[in-house]
Design an enzyme around this catalytic site. Structure first.
Site, PDB file in Angstrom:
ATOM      1  N   GLY B 222      -1.823   7.852  -4.237  1.00 49.32           N
ATOM      2  CA  GLY B 222      -1.886   8.998  -5.134  1.00 49.32           C
ATOM      3  C   GLY B 222      -1.756   8.546  -6.581  1.00 49.32           C
ATOM      4  N   SER B 223      -1.216   9.434  -7.389  1.00 48.35           N
ATOM      5  CA  SER B 223      -1.195   9.194  -8.835  1.00 48.35           C
ATOM      6  C   SER B 223      -0.273   8.065  -9.258  1.00 48.35           C
ATOM      7  CB  SER B 223      -0.786  10.471  -9.567  1.00 48.35           C
ATOM      8  OG  SER B 223      -1.768  11.452  -9.346  1.00 48.35           O
TER       9      SER B 223
END
Lengths: 424, 495
Positions: B222-223
């Site tokens: 993810g981020s």
């Protein structure tokens, strides 16, 4: 007292005894952390009894081979050290049997003052033997679940007749072959183009073959069959010097084994296990593989007496006692054992060659061959040179029948040794 | 007659040769066989060394029964993934396996002592392991994972200066005591059956309690992966820390999404802001900005820097590790989708799969000069008499990024906690740095994984960590507050 003390025997017994006592002390220290008298008292008693036998022999002015007794005491002593270490109960009972065995050996020695008596009673001896075999065939019991019905007895006291039979067979064959030695010069009967052995050879040959096959088929006892037939073939060869009869006999026995292999699943399993035990390491091949692993664990000098784990091998106190010795005392001691047997056999044949009669020579060679073949059959079985068969390691393994028989054998050899030295 | 004697002596000679063959020639192979019960027996009588945490508190110990058999006890069962266990069915795992030679007393002896021991049959006593684990921080890590919704998760915290692992938690856990054979029990078969039953129960559990998620769990990052993009852009001077992004955004639709080229949905902060600086683009995880940074760097440059931070290779470690990877297909960055691939990867989507350990190492690199440390669990190995036979020596592993780049990323991560999605990890008066990640699982209607990576503190980097809670929703609500629990413990003196 004349100056005929068996000095050599004294030295050998004392040094050998001291060595096995050290072994027992080491085992005691390793197992319990201290010297427990109970751990080697049975050994001390046995060694004292052996010393007593030695003193009796010396006082009685007995001459003759002074190596036989110390070798037997050394082998039995080593066996006892390991039995006491493996299971004190077995060790205790073994010690009692061993002391009893010394008494039997002495009794045999003094009762056979005239060895020729044995020759005269050869047919009585053969009859006793055959009755024993017959009884075993009919009423034999399988005490250890090996599939072979080898024991006779009731009420807790059991005996393995095939053990005693070995000695009876040797005595009978020595007497019989000696009596018919003349026939050697005669020509053979012929069945068409095939030369047959003379009748006096043919009959016992057929009887022995039948006996061996009977043991195979009825008792499922390949070890005893091999042993008996081996003894017979060896003595036949000694008496006749003819390789032809031997070849015929061996071929016939081999044929019987082949048929047994095809027809009896137990044998097939046993032979297959011999050829490739690795295929079933937790099944039929387990005992063989665990035995080899135990030996391998010992290496050259062993784990130390009392410090190995030979208890994982089935029948380690009887047929497989060699692997316990190999694991804890190493190749050094197992080779030593082999050397002891080799010297014993060498002394036996030396005795046979110095004997004053053919009967005595045949008897001595035959008796020592019993030890030779039996030792080879069990060691070779453990080491996978031969299929594994249930035979004890002479003088070393646990077992009353075996000790009694071997004691008779020792008594006879001592008598023959004394006779070979001429009248005292 | 002499021939017969010779034959028998030859038989004995063959027996002697066979004895030599089995006792010497074939010995090593036979002794090593798995069905040699002596090996197990020896193992069950070996007084294995103990394991202690860094402050000397017990993690594994050995109890000797009067009959000489020993029982292995793990007083902190939740550390099963670290200690491992041992039984005849599954062998050894964890540090029991990795340091078996020392624990069993085979290694670390000088030849003379070893010879004396063998000769005199002295019982073997193994060496003790002093671990890097701090039981206080470990307890905090376990509390952090238990915080919020109940879900499988993992947390690994290490000292960014050395790589010493201070806490390693993975849930669900198992009890290594129940997987370790206890030879002091009377009924060995029952003991074996109990172990087999427990092992079967664990294996049947879909949450896989035996999986060490910190080193072997592979997850989309993810981020959190924007940290790598940020470092790469700064390292290659594509942007400076005062860089500002300006976008002409189309009016947002109902779902607060805006259409970006190639029909990829991207979002940033409140979705109406047209201008923001680099730190806030990171703090609010602006996909469009980071996709553009990645595209401008180009895949080769980007991948080189990512690999310099440990991607695509397994870090050297005492426990089994999975390799974190940038793509699942070899042609992902070169094939038809190459423009999408680099843009998606740079904003934290794409095909990457990472272990929590790998992300912790990246956070550690940013907190401490740019180089990912080599993680380790064993600080020291001591003989029972106190003699030290092994002491961990710091090692270099990867180039990482420059210290200037790392310091810039570090400060931006601090901004991300003080003013961004990661603010749940904020502690008053401490410069905590961090980045959240919400890894959506492609297409499946489950909640996304919640990530947090970060460190404490920017001025005094004592601890770096990565934590994940599977399928637990938004990271800022779940993961950041969980991380705060560990940071508080660390700042309170636990690490």
């Amino acid at each position: 007292m004349r100056l005929s003390w068996r000095l050599r025997e004294t030295g050998l017994l004392l040094s050998g005894g001291a060595l096995v006592l050290c072994g027992a002390a080491i085992a005691s220290a390793a197992r319990r952390g201290e010297l427990v008298p109970a751990a080697f008292a049975p050994l001390l008693v046995y060694l004292a009894a052996a010393l007593a036998v030695h003193i009796v022999l010396s006082l009685a002015g007995v001459r003759g081979d002074q190596l036989l007794l110390p070798i037997v005491v050394a082998l039995s002593g080593i066996g006892l050290v390991f039995l006491l270490r493996l299971d004190p109960d077995f060790g205790m009972r073994q010690a009692i049997w061993l002391v009893l065995g010394l008494v039997i050996a002495m009794a045999t020695y003094f009762l056979t003052r005239r060895i020729a008596v044995l020759r005269r009673f050869k047919y009585s001896i053969a009859t006793v033997g055959l009755i024993l075999v017959g009884l075993t065939f009919l009423f034999g019991q399988d005490l250890n679940g090996s599939g072979a019905r080898l024991w006779l007895g009731a009420g807790g006291i059991y005996f393995q007749p095939s053990e005693l039979l070995k000695v009876l067979l040797v005595v009978f064959l020595a007497a019989y072959l000696d009596e018919h030695a003349v026939i050697l010069s005669r020509g053979a009967y012929r069945l068409g183009p095939v030369p047959l052995p003379p009748i006096p050879y043919l009959i016992p040959l057929l009887v022995m073959w039948g006996l061996a096959v009977g043991m195979l088929v009825i008792q499922r006892d390949l070890g005893a069959a091999l042993l008996f037939f081996g003894i017979f073939v060896a003595m036949l060869y000694l008496a006749s010097g003819r390789l032809l009869y031997l070849s015929v006999a061996v071929a016939a026995f081999a044929a019987a084994i082949w048929v047994a292999y095809r027809a009896i699943p137990i044998f097939q399993n046993r032979v297959d296990t011999w050829l490739n035990p690795w295929a079933q390491p937790s099944g039929l091949g387990m005992q063989s593989i665990q035995g080899l692993i135990a030996l391998a664990s010992g290496g050259l000098f062993g784990a130390g007496i009392g410090l190995g784990r030979p208890g994982y091998v089935p029948a380690v106190h009887t047929d497989f006692i060699l692997v316990a010795i190999g694991e804890e005392a190493g190749l050094a001691v197992t080779l030593g054992l082999i050397a002891l047997y080799a010297v014993f056999i060498g002394r036996g044949f030396r005795l046979a060659m110095r004997s004053r009669s053919t009967f005595a020579a045949l008897l001595a060679a035959g008796l020592v061959t019993v030890i030779g073949i039996q030792t080879f059959v069990i060691i070779a079985g453990v080491l996978r040179l031969l299929p594994l068969t249930g035979v004890t390691l002479p003088f070393v393994s646990y077992g009353g029948s075996s000790i009694v028989t071997n004691s008779v054998l020792l008594g006879l050899l001592l008598r023959l040794a004394a006779d070979a030295e001429g009248p005292a | 007659m002499s021939r017969l004697a010779l034959l028998q002596l030859m038989g004995l000679g063959a027996a002697a040769a066979a004895l030599g063959y089995w006792q010497i020639v074939r010995s090593p192979e036979l002794v090593a066989r798995a069905d040699n019960p002596r090996r197990l027996d020896e193992q069950w009588r070996t007084v294995r060394g103990q394991m202690f945490d860094r402050r000397g508190r017990p993690i594994a110990r050995t109890e000797v029964a009067p009959d000489g058999y020993v029982r292995r006890v793990y007083p902190v069962p939740t550390l099963g993934a670290v200690t491992g266990f041992m039984n005849p069915l599954q062998g050894m795992t964890g540090l029991e396996r990795a340091y078996d030679d020392h624990l069993a007393g085979r290694a670390g002896l000088d030849p003379r002592t070893a010879f004396e021991r063998r000769l005199l049959h002295r019982p073997v006593v193994g060496s003790d392991l002093i671990l890097t684990i701090d039981l206080d921080l470990q307890a905090a890590a376990e509390r952090a994972l238990a915080n919020g919704p109940a879900a499988p998760g993992a947390l690994i915290a290490l000292d960014p200066r050395s790589g010493a692992v201070r806490a390693l938690a993975t849930t669900p856990t198992f009890d290594p005591n129940r997987l370790t054979f206890d030879p002091t029990k009377d009924d060995w078969n029952a003991e074996r059956d109990a172990i087999a039953a427990y092992a079967a129960e664990l294996n049947a559990n879909p949450a896989q309690p035996l999986l060490n998620r910190t080193t072997q769990g592979l997850y989309p990052p993810g981020s959190t992966f924007k940290t790598v993009t940020l470092a790469a852009a700064l390292q290659r001077h594509l942007v400076r820390t005062d860089h500002r992004f300006r976008y002409e955004l189309k009016p947002p639709d109902r779902d607060h999404r805006t259409v970006w080229h190639n029909n990829q949905f991207v979002s940033c902060q409140n979705h109406t802001q047209r201008e923001f600086d680099l730190a806030h683009a990171f703090a609010y995880s602006c996909n469009v900005a980071f996709a553009d940074l990645g595209s401008e760097l180009g895949a080769p440059t980007y991948l080189e820097i990512a690999r310099g931070l440990g991607m695509d290779q397994a870090p050297p470690f005492d426990l089994p590790v999975e390799t974190s990877r940038l793509a699942s297909r070899p042609d992902f960055f070169t094939g038809d989708e190459r423009f999408y691939a680099i843009a998606a990867t740079a904003m934290g989507q794409g095909e990457m799969l990472v272990t929590p350990l790998q992300l912790a190492l990246i956070a550690a690199a940013m907190a401490n000069g740019g180089q990912p440390p080599v993680p380790y669990l064993v600080e020291e190995i001591r003989r029972p008499d106190g003699r030290i036979v092994f002491k961990h020596q710091p090692r270099r592993w990867l180039g990482g990024v420059s210290s200037g780049t790392a310091a810039a990323v570090r400060d931006i991560m601090v901004t991300s906690v003080s003013d961004g999605w990661a603010s749940g990890a904020r502690i008053a008066g401490a410069k905590i740095g961090g980045k959240t990640g919400t890894a959506e699982l492609g297409g499946v209607r489950t909640e996304p994984h919640a990530w947090f990576i970060g460190f404490a503190t920017a001025d005094d980097p004592r601890i770096a960590l990565a934590l994940i809670k599977e399928s637990s929703g938004m990271s800022s609500a779940v993961a950041a507050p969980a991380a705060r629990i560990v940071f508080e413990a660390a700042l309170g003196g636990a690490a």
